[in-house]
Design a protein around this motif. Structure first.
Motif, short mmCIF file in Angstrom:
data_model
loop_
_atom_site.label_atom_id
_atom_site.label_comp_id
_atom_site.label_asym_id
_atom_site.label_seq_id
_atom_site.Cartn_x
_atom_site.Cartn_y
_atom_site.Cartn_z
N GLU A 1 129.70 -0.34 -0.50
CA GLU A 1 129.13 0.85 -0.12
C GLU A 1 129.78 2.04 -1.22
O GLU A 1 130.71 1.81 -2.20
N ASP A 2 129.24 3.21 -1.02
CA ASP A 2 129.68 4.46 -1.69
C ASP A 2 131.56 4.27 -1.44
O ASP A 2 131.81 4.61 -0.40
N GLU B 1 138.59 -14.50 -4.64
CA GLU B 1 138.44 -13.31 -4.26
C GLU B 1 137.74 -12.55 -5.30
O GLU B 1 137.87 -12.74 -6.64
N TRP B 2 136.51 -11.73 -4.97
CA TRP B 2 135.84 -10.96 -5.97
C TRP B 2 135.80 -9.48 -5.56
O TRP B 2 136.08 -9.08 -4.37
N MET B 3 135.60 -8.69 -6.68
CA MET B 3 135.27 -7.22 -6.19
C MET B 3 134.00 -6.94 -7.32
O MET B 3 133.61 -7.40 -8.37
N ILE B 4 133.11 -6.37 -6.60
CA ILE B 4 131.81 -5.91 -7.25
C ILE B 4 131.96 -4.28 -7.20
O ILE B 4 132.13 -3.78 -6.37
N ASP B 5 131.65 -3.97 -8.65
CA ASP B 5 131.57 -2.58 -8.71
C ASP B 5 130.36 -2.02 -9.62
O ASP B 5 130.15 -2.75 -10.68
N SER C 1 132.62 5.29 -7.04
CA SER C 1 131.51 4.33 -7.37
C SER C 1 131.10 3.28 -6.07
O SER C 1 131.52 3.70 -5.07
N TYR C 2 130.15 2.49 -6.49
CA TYR C 2 129.36 1.80 -5.33
C TYR C 2 130.37 0.28 -5.31
O TYR C 2 130.33 -0.26 -6.46
N PHE C 3 131.16 0.10 -4.33
CA PHE C 3 132.16 -0.94 -4.64
C PHE C 3 132.18 -1.81 -3.16
O PHE C 3 132.10 -1.35 -2.20
N GLY C 4 132.62 -2.96 -3.59
CA GLY C 4 132.82 -3.98 -2.35
C GLY C 4 133.66 -5.28 -2.68
O GLY C 4 133.78 -5.50 -3.94
N MET C 5 134.33 -5.79 -1.63
CA MET C 5 135.42 -6.67 -2.05
C MET C 5 135.43 -7.79 -1.07
O MET C 5 135.23 -7.51 0.31
N PHE C 6 135.68 -8.98 -1.38
CA PHE C 6 135.44 -10.23 -0.43
C PHE C 6 135.91 -11.41 -0.91
O PHE C 6 136.63 -11.52 -2.06
N ALA D 1 124.45 -4.93 -7.87
CA ALA D 1 125.90 -4.87 -7.23
C ALA D 1 125.47 -5.73 -5.59
O ALA D 1 126.09 -6.56 -5.38
N ASP D 2 124.31 -5.19 -5.34
CA ASP D 2 123.92 -5.62 -3.97
C ASP D 2 123.50 -7.28 -4.00
O ASP D 2 124.02 -7.93 -3.25
N LYS D 3 122.79 -7.65 -4.87
CA LYS D 3 122.51 -9.01 -4.99
C LYS D 3 123.81 -9.97 -5.10
O LYS D 3 123.88 -10.94 -4.73
N LEU D 4 124.66 -9.67 -6.02
CA LEU D 4 125.89 -10.39 -6.27
C LEU D 4 126.86 -10.42 -5.05
O LEU D 4 127.26 -11.44 -4.64
N PHE D 5 126.78 -9.27 -4.59
CA PHE D 5 127.86 -9.18 -3.29
C PHE D 5 127.26 -9.95 -2.13
O PHE D 5 127.96 -10.83 -1.68
#
Length: 140
Positions: free
Chosen positions: A114-115, A132-136, A120-125, A96-100
């Motif tokens: 972040e948590d 637009e992407w969401m990583i979870d 879940s561990y989630f981020g959006m950008f 998740a960190d690598k892709l984000f």
């Protein structure tokens, strides 16, 4: 089971964007077709449009990310429109960190990874191409 494969329209920079995505996800392009390859008397292609991407695909796991450049004759794609987001569920926090971090480079982070309140561990950008992407990552 059916697979969902996102398809993105670009204003002439699909190839550049996909080289960036390839640098983050890895792998090789499954297909690159340029408009000039489809040119015929019934479907004439201008010299300006000839090298633009008619279809490109990048395998990601069992799925594909697809795209094309929209010919100028069809009008511009609004790159800042409110599109549906591409959601990626990862197998680990590290993935998740690598892709984000890779995909958000040069883009705009809407929600740092972040948590989340829902567990879940989630981020959006929005990446530097306006996608637009969401990583979870969910341990459950």
């Amino acid at each position: 089971m059916a697979l969902i494969n996102p398809h993105i329209n670009f204003n002439g920079n699909a190839e550049e964007a996909f080289h960036f995505y390839k640098s983050v996800f890895g792998g090789e392009f499954a297909q690159i077709t340029r408009f000039k390859e489809m040119s015929s008397p019934e479907f004439p292609v201008s010299e300006k449009e000839a090298n633009k991407i008619m279809h490109i695909s990048l395998p990601i796991g069992k799925n594909f990310l697809f795209a094309n450049d929209v010919p100028e004759s069809m009008g511009r794609v609004n790159e800042n429109e409110n599109r549906s987001k591409i959601s990626i569920s990862t197998e680990s926090k590290e993935e998740a960190d690598k892709l984000f971090n890779g995909l958000s480079s040069g883009g705009q982070i809407e929600m740092p990874i972040e948590d989340s309140p829902w567990g879940s561990y989630f981020g959006m950008f929005r990446d530097k191409y306006g996608i637009e992407w969401m990583i979870d990552f969910d341990q459950k």
